[in-house]
Design an enzyme around this catalytic site. Sequence first.
Site, PDB file in Angstrom:
ATOM      1  CD  GLU A  63      -6.473   9.608  23.793  1.00 40.92           C
ATOM      2  OE1 GLU A  63      -7.435   9.627  23.016  1.00 40.92           O
ATOM      3  OE2 GLU A  63      -6.171  10.573  24.525  1.00 40.92           O
TER       4      GLU A  63
ATOM      5  CD  GLU B 196      -5.319  14.785  15.674  1.00 35.72           C
ATOM      6  OE1 GLU B 196      -6.534  14.751  15.395  1.00 35.72           O
ATOM      7  OE2 GLU B 196      -4.800  14.069  16.548  1.00 35.72           O
TER       8      GLU B 196
ATOM      9  CE  LYS C 112      -7.694  16.592  20.056  1.00 40.31           C
ATOM     10  NZ  LYS C 112      -7.201  15.661  21.081  1.00 40.31           N
TER      11      LYS C 112
ATOM     12  CD  GLU D 148      -6.533  18.693  24.263  1.00 43.38           C
ATOM     13  OE1 GLU D 148      -7.077  17.852  23.525  1.00 43.38           O
ATOM     14  OE2 GLU D 148      -6.025  18.403  25.362  1.00 43.38           O
TER      15      GLU D 148
END
Length: 463
Positions: free
Chosen positions: A265, A321, A324, A330
């Site tokens: 990542e 998202e 999260k 995040e």
Amino acid sequence: MGLAHLFLFAFIILFSVSSAKISSKVGICYGQLGDNLPSPSDSVKLIQSLKATRVKIYDANPKILKALKNTDIQASIMLPNNLIVNISSSQTLADKWVQKYVLPYYSDTKIRYLLIGNEILSAPDNLTWSSLVPAMRKIRHSLKTLGAPKIKVGTPLAMDVLQSSFPPSNGTFRSDVSDSIMKPMLQFLNRTKSFFFVDVYTYFPWISDPKNINLDYALLQASNITYTDPVTNLTYTNLFDQMVDALVFAMRRLGYPDIRIWIAETGWPNGGDYDQIGANIYNAATYNRNIVKKLTARPPIGTPARPGWVIPSFIFSLYNENQKPGPGTERHFGLLYPNKTNVYEIDLTGETPTKVYKPLPKPTNNEPYKGKIWCVVAERANTKELESALSYACSQGNKTCDPLQPGKACSKPDSLEWHASYAFSSYWAQFKRLGGSCYFNGLATQTIKDPSHGSCKFPGVTL
């Protein structure tokens, strides 16, 4: 041809073939922690539109694996954290998992990597730590014996696996995992010719020390800033290379200088909370465009400690998202919004010149917000969950919720949301410096609009 020449020729061919398997193409992480995300089939089309030829998912979702069927996209799948302990002690369970989640899709979907858990060594010490490498071995054995021997097995770790990372030549694994876990793991990766998968985010060291780490250096944008390692005399032009080379030297210390690194990542947040500086579209686009160009360069650039090495990578992530947990950043790492539109333009092949892209919005939060911030109940917060969160916030600290008592300035017995907002803001103001957050499992959000009313003054935070 003499034996010596024959051996040399065979070695060259073998080396060329093994090197050819390592592509510099950049992939994408496809997280699913959102209640508003496109379907797997639509997501695969979007991955293709980004020109990604690799994808990493955080489970072995059958719908996604079916959607990837007969595409050219190589898939990395994941064994969930909660299965590691049981599988580490049972070859039968490992076999069953592979038979259920790998073999039915393997012939039509290009499953190339199977990752055991996610950032296991970042969690508090428990049975999973000691079970990690045994589980990797069990799954590897299953793949070999059940007909999928070409799938590489690894596990993604975070940078906190290092005890020391500066200067890069001082890279050292944490003492609590170095001998007991990292040594056998590196031995496994070396023996199976797999990769050391690691999550590398320059954003986090930068945000922890923005006064001493130049933002452009973290964004791979610096033109006249360098750092020279005093031990190796290697010169660094960006923070990413420093972080990767710290891992290179940590592996060397344990006797494994040549294990290949795979960036599991990397990325930069395109948004976040008011107290999270540098999280904006301009910085996210700048970082991701620059890192893609670096990682896809031909010939490969590598790092100062490994010049010319290919570093295969995944950008995090496909979507913003909304489910999260944690701070606002995040939920803001996506290249796309859930409505399928681009957060900013990007080409994961690295071939599009930067000047072709549309101008980016200028950043407004590269320095701390100057003013007060409050913590209040988020929209659509669950009422039943609010009650327990309110109770928790009021049970912490010194007189956190005293003004909510009957007859006091902030008491509104008929408004749970009002009481919870006061409690959240009071808690956060009291505990932010100790690590307290304005999140409360998604029930809270930050605001710069003072929620105080009349004689009820909400405590706030000044950065």
